[in-house]
Design an enzyme around this catalytic site. Structure first.
Site, PDB file in Angstrom:
ATOM      1  NE  ARG A 198     -25.923   4.903  -5.973  1.00  9.74           N
ATOM      2  CZ  ARG A 198     -26.653   5.709  -6.760  1.00  9.74           C
ATOM      3  NH1 ARG A 198     -27.895   5.412  -7.094  1.00  9.74           N
ATOM      4  NH2 ARG A 198     -26.118   6.827  -7.212  1.00  9.74           N
ATOM      5  CG  ASP A 224      -2.141   0.835   1.076  1.00 14.25           C
ATOM      6  OD1 ASP A 224      -3.251   0.278   1.130  1.00 14.25           O
ATOM      7  OD2 ASP A 224      -2.014   2.071   0.902  1.00 14.25           O
ATOM      8  N   GLY A 272     -24.638  13.937 -12.763  1.00 16.54           N
ATOM      9  CA  GLY A 272     -24.214  12.627 -13.268  1.00 16.54           C
ATOM     10  C   GLY A 272     -24.546  11.476 -12.335  1.00 16.54           C
ATOM     11  CG  LEU A 293       0.649   4.037   3.894  1.00 16.77           C
ATOM     12  CD1 LEU A 293       1.598   4.456   5.015  1.00 16.77           C
ATOM     13  CD2 LEU A 293      -0.450   3.125   4.463  1.00 16.77           C
ATOM     14  CE1 TYR A 347     -12.963   3.598  -8.826  1.00 15.95           C
ATOM     15  CE2 TYR A 347     -15.260   3.216  -9.438  1.00 15.95           C
ATOM     16  CZ  TYR A 347     -14.151   2.900  -8.672  1.00 15.95           C
ATOM     17  OH  TYR A 347     -14.233   1.876  -7.756  1.00 15.95           O
TER      18      TYR A 347
HETATM   19  C1  UD2 Z   1     -20.638   4.202  -5.836  1.00 17.50           C
HETATM   20  C2  UD2 Z   1     -19.217   3.908  -5.394  1.00 17.50           C
HETATM   21  C3  UD2 Z   1     -18.247   4.401  -6.433  1.00 17.50           C
HETATM   22  C4  UD2 Z   1     -18.603   3.873  -7.818  1.00 17.50           C
HETATM   23  C5  UD2 Z   1     -20.055   4.239  -8.130  1.00 17.50           C
HETATM   24  C6  UD2 Z   1     -20.484   3.654  -9.471  1.00 17.50           C
HETATM   25  C7  UD2 Z   1     -19.220   4.021  -2.963  1.00 17.50           C
HETATM   26  C8  UD2 Z   1     -18.816   4.804  -1.761  1.00 17.50           C
HETATM   27  N1  UD2 Z   1     -18.941   4.594  -4.144  1.00 17.50           N
HETATM   28  O1  UD2 Z   1     -20.834   5.600  -5.876  1.00 17.50           O
HETATM   29  O2  UD2 Z   1     -16.946   3.970  -6.091  1.00 17.50           O
HETATM   30  O3  UD2 Z   1     -18.406   2.485  -7.854  1.00 17.50           O
HETATM   31  O4  UD2 Z   1     -20.908   3.703  -7.124  1.00 17.50           O
HETATM   32  O5  UD2 Z   1     -21.762   4.072  -9.811  1.00 17.50           O
HETATM   33  O6  UD2 Z   1     -19.729   2.906  -2.875  1.00 17.50           O
HETATM   34  N2  UD2 Z   1     -25.695  10.918  -1.292  1.00 17.50           N
HETATM   35  C9  UD2 Z   1     -26.505  11.772  -0.578  1.00 17.50           C
HETATM   36  N3  UD2 Z   1     -25.928  12.534   0.391  1.00 17.50           N
HETATM   37  C10 UD2 Z   1     -24.581  12.482   0.684  1.00 17.50           C
HETATM   38  C11 UD2 Z   1     -23.771  11.597  -0.048  1.00 17.50           C
HETATM   39  C12 UD2 Z   1     -24.367  10.823  -1.040  1.00 17.50           C
HETATM   40  O7  UD2 Z   1     -27.710  11.857  -0.802  1.00 17.50           O
HETATM   41  O8  UD2 Z   1     -24.131  13.211   1.606  1.00 17.50           O
HETATM   42  C13 UD2 Z   1     -26.322  10.091  -2.340  1.00 17.50           C
HETATM   43  C14 UD2 Z   1     -25.636  10.277  -3.680  1.00 17.50           C
HETATM   44  O9  UD2 Z   1     -26.174  11.355  -4.398  1.00 17.50           O
HETATM   45  C15 UD2 Z   1     -25.956   8.937  -4.350  1.00 17.50           C
HETATM   46  C16 UD2 Z   1     -26.037   7.954  -3.193  1.00 17.50           C
HETATM   47  O10 UD2 Z   1     -26.176   8.731  -2.013  1.00 17.50           O
HETATM   48  O11 UD2 Z   1     -27.192   9.002  -5.014  1.00 17.50           O
HETATM   49  C17 UD2 Z   1     -24.819   7.064  -3.047  1.00 17.50           C
HETATM   50  O12 UD2 Z   1     -23.664   7.885  -3.027  1.00 17.50           O
HETATM   51  P1  UD2 Z   1     -22.206   7.289  -2.688  1.00 17.50           P
HETATM   52  O13 UD2 Z   1     -21.235   8.395  -2.850  1.00 17.50           O
HETATM   53  O14 UD2 Z   1     -22.224   6.565  -1.399  1.00 17.50           O
HETATM   54  O15 UD2 Z   1     -22.016   6.172  -3.791  1.00 17.50           O
HETATM   55  P2  UD2 Z   1     -22.224   6.195  -5.395  1.00 17.50           P
HETATM   56  O16 UD2 Z   1     -23.344   5.274  -5.690  1.00 17.50           O
HETATM   57  O17 UD2 Z   1     -22.266   7.566  -5.920  1.00 17.50           O
END
Ligand code: UD2
Length: 309
Positions: A215, A41, A275, A43, A148
């Site tokens: 999700r 790693d 997005g 870090l 990504y």
């Molecule tokens: C996930 C993965 C990312 C990638 C992506 C692919 C995680 C942490 N990230 O992103 O690596 O694989 O999927 O599509 O698993 N949200 C809120 N409030 C907040 C933060 C987030 O409402 O303060 C919502 C956000 O708009 C989204 C959902 O929660 O609709 C999930 O957000 P996230 O950042 O945990 O994960 P995601 O699905 O964007």
């Protein structure tokens, strides 16, 4: 973490790239008792404090051929978790993210080919982009919507290619939304870690957009189980969704966390994320059928254990 976790893989020499990070450190902790575990790693996102004491720690970059070659010597299995894990960061700096996620993966695969080591690569739901139909199966046409996602798709395909070209036993695991202890705290945290911190601090829980997006959340202990299954399966050269097959809306999640923590934080709707994927839920039948993997922890139980900590 259940005992069966560490008992299904024993007596092996294992390299975990990204073993100081969220998923890698859980994997290292589960395996260290019965195996000879090494962590590589740099870090960049993980912390040395997350690495279990009994694991050997090599501080280095996964793109560095000599470092990876040396770390790989004599290993049976490598779990490749090292990556830039952030979609946002990949959009801000695609060249750096590309190098970490693609160059890093090829470097690991190439060293594994020399060492004859099995590779289990961390892929992602991000490769699907906004899926046309739900639940999304491994056969869906990939349509990544971020650097990504494209990088993970390439890593996923390279992993399969190394099986086809060089007969290396390889498996790619397409993680959906992973959560669990140790996720929050850094500059990259999933929504569950963020909501928990907000609820505990009595601050507003910030739901982005209308909160009707969904999700498929999977607990990190289940992700560890999926990795152990991938380390021993005959179904090599394959990619598997790692998810529960169930989804919830972000509104439901916010409500559940508020209730479980007994918090009186208000739920506040803030601007939606540009997005943002609207809906995500995995078809988990291939993993069940070919990998013998079935998630054991549902969201309610997973959240409850997180809150109790
Ligand atoms: C996930 C993965 C990312 C990638 C992506 C692919 C995680 C942490 N990230 O992103 O690596 O694989 O999927 O599509 O698993 N949200 C809120 N409030 C907040 C933060 C987030 O409402 O303060 C919502 C956000 O708009 C989204 C959902 O929660 O609709 C999930 O957000 P996230 O950042 O945990 O994960 P995601 O699905 O964007």
């Amino acid at each position: 973490m259940s005992d069966t976790l560490s008992h299904s893989l024993a007596g092996r020499t294992i390299l975990i790239t990204g073993g100081a990070g969220f998923i890698g450190s859980h994997l290292a902790s589960a395996l260290v008792g019965d195996n000879d575990v090494r962590v590589l790693d740099d870090l960049s996102t993980g912390g040395a404090g997350e690495i279990p004491d009994d694991a050997a720690f090599i501080e280095g970059d996964v793109r560095d051929r000599e470092t990876v070659r040396e770390a790989m010597t004599g290993t049976d299995i490598v779990f490749h978790e090292a990556a830039n894990p952030s979609v946002e960061r990949s959009i801000e700096d695609p060249i750096e993210s590309n190098s970490r996620n693609i160059q890093g993966t090829v470097t690991v695969l190439e060293a594994a080919r020399e060492a004859g080591s099995r590779v289990v690569t961390a892929s992602s739901t991000a490769i699907y982009g906004a899926p046309e139909t739900l639940p999304v199966s491994e056969d869906a046409t990939p349509a990544p919507s971020s650097p990504y996602g494209l990088e993970k798709l390439t890593a996923d395909r390279y992993t399969r290619l190394y099986n086809e070209l060089y007969d290396l036993p390889t498996v790619a695991l397409r993680y959906f939304n992973v959560y669990g202890p140790g996720q929050s705290g850094g500059d990259y945290s999933g929504v569950i870690g963020i909501f928990l911190e907000q609820a505990r601090a009595g601050e507003p829980i910030t739901v982005q957009g209308d909160g009707q997006q969904t999700r498929d959340f999977i607990h990190v202990d289940d992700v560890v189980r999926a990795n152990i299954a991938a380390a021993t399966t005959d179904a090599v050269g394959e990619a598997f969704n790692v998810a529960t097959g169930e989804s919830v809306t972000i509104n439901e999640l916010a409500e559940a966390i508020r209730e479980l923590t007994g918090s009186d934080s208000p739920i506040e709707h803030v601007e939606g994320r540009p997005g943002d994927i609207r809906h995500s839920r995995a078809d988990v039948s291939r993993a069940e059928r070919m990998l013998g993997f079935d998630a054991e922890i549902d969201l309610e139980e997973g959240l409850q254990t997180l809150v109790n900590q």
